[in-house]
Write a protein that holds these residues in place. Structure first.
Motif, mmCIF file in Angstrom:
data_model
loop_
_atom_site.group_PDB
_atom_site.id
_atom_site.type_symbol
_atom_site.label_atom_id
_atom_site.label_comp_id
_atom_site.label_asym_id
_atom_site.label_seq_id
_atom_site.Cartn_x
_atom_site.Cartn_y
_atom_site.Cartn_z
ATOM 1 N N UNK A 160 23.599 18.323 142.642
ATOM 2 C CA UNK A 160 24.130 18.580 141.317
ATOM 3 C C UNK A 160 25.616 18.937 141.370
ATOM 4 N N UNK A 161 26.221 18.942 140.203
ATOM 5 C CA UNK A 161 27.619 19.371 140.108
ATOM 6 C C UNK A 161 27.728 20.862 139.823
ATOM 7 N N UNK A 162 26.598 21.533 139.656
ATOM 8 C CA UNK A 162 26.582 22.934 139.250
ATOM 9 C C UNK A 162 27.132 23.839 140.359
ATOM 10 N N UNK A 163 28.136 24.628 140.008
ATOM 11 C CA UNK A 163 28.654 25.655 140.911
ATOM 12 C C UNK A 163 28.751 26.954 140.119
ATOM 13 N N UNK A 164 27.829 27.860 140.380
ATOM 14 C CA UNK A 164 27.780 29.165 139.739
ATOM 15 C C UNK A 164 27.616 30.220 140.822
ATOM 16 N N UNK A 165 27.761 31.477 140.445
ATOM 17 C CA UNK A 165 27.512 32.541 141.413
ATOM 18 C C UNK A 165 26.061 32.454 141.887
ATOM 19 N N UNK A 166 25.899 32.279 143.196
ATOM 20 C CA UNK A 166 24.563 32.176 143.774
ATOM 21 C C UNK A 166 24.013 30.761 143.826
ATOM 22 N N UNK A 167 24.743 29.781 143.290
ATOM 23 C CA UNK A 167 24.275 28.397 143.247
ATOM 24 C C UNK A 167 25.380 27.469 143.753
ATOM 25 N N UNK A 168 24.957 26.394 144.424
ATOM 26 C CA UNK A 168 25.935 25.541 145.074
ATOM 27 C C UNK A 168 25.484 24.091 145.051
ATOM 28 N N UNK A 169 25.808 23.406 143.965
ATOM 29 C CA UNK A 169 25.589 21.958 143.840
ATOM 30 C C UNK A 169 24.133 21.551 144.081
ATOM 31 N N UNK A 170 23.235 22.250 143.447
ATOM 32 C CA UNK A 170 21.808 21.965 143.546
ATOM 33 C C UNK A 170 21.071 22.941 144.416
#
Length: 882
Positions: A629-639
């Motif tokens: 994924x393209x998601x980059x959030x605190x605690x998350x890194x591209x899937x």
């Protein structure tokens, strides 16, 4: 008179014989344009004839997933890409079962077989529905890239939700039963083709899967990463294998002599075909990836030479043609690969009349049928795991007068589905299900927080915030092509844009997949604020605001969300234009938004104060954990996840609610293990619900209110911290999973509570056994509590300490049994020698004389530091191997 009767009888019998002879003669005289069209010939003869008729260019064209028609041979186009991980996916209406990780939590092989049978019934019905309408595109065929039997070795992996967990034995048993059900038992035809993936050492990270090279010992390869694949091939006769993106021991998995030749073909005698993961062959030469070769032609030649037969991608065509002409690869290798592919199509009955193929008679009415709904709900119930139940807070009394349901997963439909799913007709969220179960109670609902900071919960933009001239909504112009060519076939006002078109498309009530829609109008918010405005679809989208392009994205296989954020003023008009181009068998279009500066916590606290009890619905969503994924959030890194803690926004909400002193229950909905350490210490009851399918909310409600006694078991270890884990990219099994983890888990593999108690007695195990002989084990299990329920009986082996680096213990048997209160049943196992063999450093089975421990019960034996499930019993016996 008697003579007349005799003559009449002879005449009648002669007439029958003549009819039969004529029938046989007609059958024999039937001519075919090509030999391969004759169904009386063997599959080998038909395949050989078909391949011999093709030119090199035609052969190569059939080795890509979207194989074109060869009209001169009467060969129709065929798209090999289809998915059915937990229901037929991406092809519109289907029954959606719990995500695979939830199915793993059932520890129920028979259920897995029944689910696979239901899914393959729907798959066959859909295929014939599509083909009868001359539709042969993506997600419309009979070759399914399922199941994912990789080992969920690290909770950070976003795709772990697609697997059956961290244990090789559990994964093998669930995978074998699923594959058998998918492929059917007809001696002449395959029901569908199942594909075991991703061969063989593959479980993240997602963001670097195209460039990583993973190394393991021979011991770890044979003990952990290969057993499920070996079982899939040798027991289930799986007809297809998908190779992985990454390299293993310096070879690309889709170009590996070790994996595809030495092990798969030579050692295991695999006779099916190998398909690449999608665009994996590009990684052979593209800069920054594996860079094994310099050109696409070299990449194509390498892949086919090593054993990859089918390319999900476009590298083979035309590059294989060039590779043959330049003598990089012999055309004979092309013929071998193509023959494997065509064998599958013949075995699926694609070139035979429907009346000859029993599976063609499955009616479309099985799709989303009541029978399959009941099975999905049963699977969801069995996947529920009661992690904690302090002071028997659960089940709740259905006479409760008021209840607060709080959390971002309380009424979020997508969290029911996970990834790789179809489109259900039902969305039983926890809110909907509990409202139905308690019609006389006051049910309060508040979102409470975002799923994670920076990831708001989006909802459809309502009609009163959209304007089309004097109407509420947007003007929709519908075209019968995906390029907006010509005049619109249909123009109408859409009060909102929140569509999941199922059986029929919006234009001509056909199964056509190609159309486009242009929506125009105005967006007029009712409140000032900072908004995220988004569009979610699986197809191409462009969104304009005040004639400025704000975002666009192209066709995708999982639903994609594009968005922009902007300060909007109440009452002000913002000109909208949205262009949606559909090519997909599962068209969806959703215009969504969220107000980012809204206080979600305060109203949640207020309703919690009013209620007798609070249920928190927290966890993750498939929008932030999943595939690349393209998601980059605190605690998350591209899937994937960079931390395994519950997101900070949810922890804050949980602490605020708990401080009110109300009876509080936590329900987790997620696809991977979460470190809920604070909740374990402070929340009295915790239920793990996974991504539970379209009836998931009903299953949750049934457990919470005692209409179903929970019986699921953890298929993965719940760790306390990411600091307990080795490096994500390390594939060595040291300190990974319950078999090698030496610290105290938060919740161990195999854990799960019940509303009743089970006791074990009369364990019968021989004191000694001759080396290489089976070991019979039996135990009596009694429901000694007050409620009927299921128990998952688990059998573990601990090997002699003389062996080096063996697992702490290994699951070697499990059986789910239903026991009425007071009932006793005998459960038996037969342990095979390979199950009590050690795997040495060379990857070889090693059995010598000595002693082993067999432990049977409702959980793992001797899990250090874990105090849960005190009433669950385990009995250990020691026996000697002579």
């Amino acid at each position: 008179m008697k003579l007349t009767n005799v003559l009449l009888k002879i005449k009648k019998e002669l007439l029958i014989v003549i009819v039969l002879l004529v029938s046989i003669s007609c059958g024999k005289s039937k001519t075919y344009q090509f030999k391969f069209q004759n169904p009386t010939l063997s599959t080998e003869e038909r395949v050989s004839d078909l391949v011999s008729q093709m030119t090199l260019k035609e052969k190569v064209s059939q080795m890509r997933y979207d194989a074109p028609a060869i009209e001169r041979l009467g060969l129709p186009e065929y798209n090999w890409w289809n998915e059915c991980l937990h229901g037929v996916a991406r092809a519109g209406e289907a029954t959606v079962f719990p995500q695979a990780i939830g199915m793993g939590a059932t520890f129920n092989e028979d259920l897995m077989f029944n689910v696979g049978t239901a899914i393959s019934d729907e798959a066959r019905a859909k295929y014939h529905h599509f083909s009868n309408n001359n539709k042969r595109g993506i997600y419309q065929g009979l070759t399914f890239w399922t199941p994912n039997i990789n080992i969920f070795r690290d909770p950070r992996w976003g795709r772990g939700q697609e697997t059956y967990g961290e244990d090789p034995y559990l994964t093998s048993r669930m995978g074998v039963n699923f594959i058998k059900a998918l492929q059917g038992d007809d001696p002449n035809y395959l029901k569908v083709v199942a594909t075991a993936k991703h061969f063989a050492v593959h479980s993240g990270p997602e963001k670097s899967r195209h460039e990583d090279n993973y190394l393991t010992s021979d011991k770890d390869l044979r003990e952990t990463y290969l057993p499920a694949f070996e079982s899939a091939i040798k027991e289930a006769k799986v007809h297809s294998i998908m190779c992985a993106y990454n390299r293993y021991n310096d070879e690309a998995c889709c170009g590996s002599n070790l994996l595809l030749q030495n092990i798969l073909r030579n050692e295991w005698n695999f006779e099916g075909y190998v398909v690449s993961d999608c665009w994996a062959i590009n990684d052979f030469w593209e800069p920054g990836k594996h860079e094994l070769v310099k050109t696409p032609s070299e990449a194509a030649a390498l892949a086919v030479d090593r054993g990859t037969d089918l390319n999900c991608g476009s590298v083979f065509d035309p590059n294989l043609t060039e590779a043959v002409l330049k003598e990089m690869i012999d055309e004979e290798k092309i013929d071998i690969a193509l023959s494997r592919l065509m064998t599958a199509r013949f075995k699926l009955g694609m070139f035979d009349e429907d009346e000859n193929v029993e599976y063609s008679k499955i009616p479309y009415s099985v799709v989303a049928s009541k029978k399959h709904y009941a099975l999905s709900e049963k699977a969801a119930r069995e996947s529920m795991i009661l992690l904690k139940n302090e002071n028997d807070l659960l089940p709740l009394n259905k006479n409760i007068t008021s209840l607060a349901l709080i959390g971002p997963n309380t009424n979020f439909e997508q969290v029911l589905l996970g990834n790789y799913h179809g489109t259900p007709n039902n969305y039983y969220t926890p809110l909907k299900a509990i409202q139905e179960k308690l019609p006389n109670a006051t049910i309060y609902y508040e979102q409470g927080c975002e799923i994670a900071e920076g990831w708001p919960l989006l909802s459809p933009i309502p009609s009163n915030s959209l304007k089309n001239g004097g109407l509420k909504g947007l003007k929709g112009e519908y075209f019968t092509n995906k390029e907006f060519k010509g005049e619109a076939e249909l123009i109408r006002n859409d009060t909102d844009v929140d569509f999941s078109w199922l059986n029929k498309k919006p234009l001509d009530n056909s199964v056509s997949d190609e159309f486009s829609v242009r929506w125009t109008g105005e967006l007029i918010p009712k409140e000032n604020g900072n908004y995220r405005v988004a569009f979610k679809a699986r197809s191409g989208v462009k969104m304009y605001v005040n004639d400025s392009l704000r975002f666009e994205f192209s066709n995708d296989h999982e639903a994609k969300t594009g968005y922009f954020e902007e300060q909007l003023i109440a009452g002000e008009s913002y000109k909208l234009k949205i262009e949606y181009s559909n090519y997909h068998t599962d068209p969806q279009a959703h215009l969504l938004w969220a107000k980012l500066d809204k206080d979600l916590l305060k109203p949640a606290i207020e309703v919690a104060k009013k209620a007798e009890a609070v249920i928190l619905f927290l966890g993750l969503t498939p929008e932030i954990e999943g595939e690349e994924m393209s998601v980059v959030l605190e605690g998350f890194d591209k899937g994937d996840r960079s931390d395994i803690k519950l997101p900070a926004s949810q922890v804050k909400l949980m602490k605020e609610i708990q401080a009110l002193g109300k009876p509080t229950i936590l329900v987790l909905m997620n696809g991977s293990a979460i470190a809920v350490n604070w909740a374990d210490k402070n929340i009295p009851a915790i239920l793990e619900a996974w991504y539970p399918g379209e009836f998931g909310g009903k299953a949750i409600a049934d457990v919470l209110f005692g209409d179903y006694n929970p019986s699921g078991r953890l298929p993965v270890t719940f760790y306390k911290s990411v600091n307990d884990l080795p490096d994500f990219k390390s594939y060595a099994m040291k300190n990974r999973t319950y078999r090698y983890f030496k610290n105290a888990p938060l919740y161990p593999f195999g854990h799960g509570l019940s509303y009743t108690n089970f006791t074990y007695s009369n364990v019968i195990v021989p004191e000694s056994v001759t080396i290489h002989k089976n070991i019979p084990v039996s135990v009596e299990v009694t429901n000694s509590g007050d409620l009927d329920g299921d128990e998952v009986v688990q059998l573990y082996v601990t090997l002699d300490k003389k062996y080096k680096n063996t697992p702490i213990r290994s699951l070697i048997g499990f059986k789910r049994v239903h026991l009425k209160k007071g009932e006793t049943k005998t459960v038996s196992f037969l342990v095979e020698p390979k199950q009590y063999a050690a795997i040495n450093e060379y990857g070889e089975q090693d059995i010598t004389s000595g002693s082993i421990k067999l432990s049977v019960g409702g959980k793992q034996p001797n899990v250090e530091g874990f105090t849960g499930a005190k009433s669950t019993q385990v009995i250990t016996k020691v026996l000697t191997i002579n």
